[in-house]
Design an enzyme around this catalytic site. Sequence first.
Site, PDB file in Angstrom:
ATOM      1  N   GLY A 177     -19.496  -0.721  -5.232  1.00  0.00           N
ATOM      2  CA  GLY A 177     -19.817  -1.502  -6.513  1.00  0.00           C
ATOM      3  C   GLY A 177     -18.858  -1.904  -7.651  1.00  0.00           C
ATOM      4  O   GLY A 177     -18.719  -2.769  -7.972  1.00  0.00           O
ATOM      5  N   ALA A 178     -18.175  -0.884  -7.916  1.00  0.00           N
ATOM      6  CA  ALA A 178     -16.986  -1.134  -9.076  1.00  0.00           C
ATOM      7  C   ALA A 178     -15.831  -1.913  -8.522  1.00  0.00           C
ATOM      8  O   ALA A 178     -15.287  -2.911  -9.073  1.00  0.00           O
ATOM      9  CB  ALA A 178     -16.137   0.337  -9.699  1.00  0.00           C
ATOM     10  N   THR A 232     -23.065   4.619 -12.849  1.00  0.00           N
ATOM     11  CA  THR A 232     -22.061   4.970 -12.115  1.00  0.00           C
ATOM     12  C   THR A 232     -21.869   5.586 -10.649  1.00  0.00           C
ATOM     13  O   THR A 232     -23.093   5.435 -10.158  1.00  0.00           O
ATOM     14  CB  THR A 232     -21.089   6.097 -13.042  1.00  0.00           C
ATOM     15  N   LYS A 269     -24.181   2.029  -8.009  1.00  0.00           N
ATOM     16  CA  LYS A 269     -23.951   0.639  -8.453  1.00  0.00           C
ATOM     17  C   LYS A 269     -24.667  -0.523  -7.625  1.00  0.00           C
ATOM     18  O   LYS A 269     -25.129  -1.461  -8.233  1.00  0.00           O
ATOM     19  CB  LYS A 269     -22.441   0.408  -8.606  1.00  0.00           C
ATOM     20  N   GLY A 315     -11.121  -0.472  -2.237  1.00  0.00           N
ATOM     21  CA  GLY A 315     -12.655  -0.339  -2.638  1.00  0.00           C
ATOM     22  C   GLY A 315     -13.327  -1.482  -2.714  1.00  0.00           C
ATOM     23  O   GLY A 315     -13.213  -2.432  -3.537  1.00  0.00           O
ATOM     24  N   ALA A 316     -14.307  -1.782  -1.956  1.00  0.00           N
ATOM     25  CA  ALA A 316     -15.261  -2.990  -1.878  1.00  0.00           C
ATOM     26  C   ALA A 316     -16.627  -2.362  -2.202  1.00  0.00           C
ATOM     27  O   ALA A 316     -17.425  -3.140  -2.073  1.00  0.00           O
ATOM     28  CB  ALA A 316     -15.226  -3.499  -0.377  1.00  0.00           C
TER      29      ALA A 316
END
Length: 280
Positions: free
Chosen positions: A153-154, A85, A89, A150-151
Site C-alpha cells: 500500500g505505502a 496504516t 491500506k 515494497g510494492a
Amino acid sequence: MTHEDPTGHPPAGHPPGIPISGTTRLYAVLGDPVAQVQAPALMNPVFASLHIDAVLVPVHARPQHLERVVRGLQSVANLDGMFVTVPHKVAVRRLADRRSPTVEIVGSANVLRREADGSWLAENFDGSGFVAGLVGAGHDPEGRRVTLVGAGGAGSAVAAALLTAGVDRLCVYDSDTAKLDALTARLDTRWPGRVCSLPGPQFGDADIAVNATPLGLRADDPLPFPLDQLPQGAVVADIVMKPRETRLLREAAARGHRVHHGNHMLDGQLDSYRDFFGLK
C-alpha cells in the site's frame, strides 16, 4: 463515562482546554499493530491549535476483523474520518464508496473521509507526503535514479509520487512477484519506459534507495535490502516512523550514507490532511 482519568488529568492526546463531551468529533487510525502510529501526535495538536473539538485515537484492527471494524466506525454518526496504516491500506480501499484518482492508480488508501451525504471517500497522501519530506530535507528526487523495496500500500503510493515528481528511473522490488508485476504494469501504463521491476534487492546504481516495507518496526527485523552495493553519496530513506532510527538507517549512516527518516513522510502530509478534512 467521564472525560477524565482517575488522576484528574484529561485524556492523553486530546487538545488541552477542550474537554471531551457530547459534541466532540471523532477520528480513528486503524492498524495492526498500532503502538507505532504517529498520527495522533501529529493531528491532535492541530485540533488544539485550531480550537477544534475533535480527537484522533488509535484503533487496533486485526486483518480478519477489518471490514467489521470499518463498517462499525462508518456507522458512528460523530466519526468524521479514518487514517489507515499497516497492513490495511490495500484492503480498506474497497470499503469506501468512492476512490480518488490516486487511489485508483496506486491501489491503496491511507485515509477515508465522511462526505456530506454520508458516503465515504478514500484518498492516499503517503506518496505526496514522502516526496514533500524528501524535498524539504534537500533530497529532491527529480532526475534521480531511485530504487524502492515494497510494492504494498505505502510502496505503491510512494512509487507513483516519485514518478510524478520526475524521477529519471524507478526500479521496484518485492518478494511477492504477483504484487510487484501488478504495480509495475499499472505504473508503466501511465509512465511508460521509466519503471522497471527487479528480481532482487539490487541497488548498485541508485541515487536514492527507499524502504517502503514494514521491516524495521521490530528490533530483530532483517534489513530490507543490502547496503554494500550502494554507491557512496546515495540517500537511504525509510518510511518506518517508530523507531525513528531503524537498523537500516543506523547501518546506512555508519557507512557514510545520507539518511532520511520515516517521520518526514507524515510531516509532509500535514497540510494535505488539513485540506482534506477541511480543518481551518
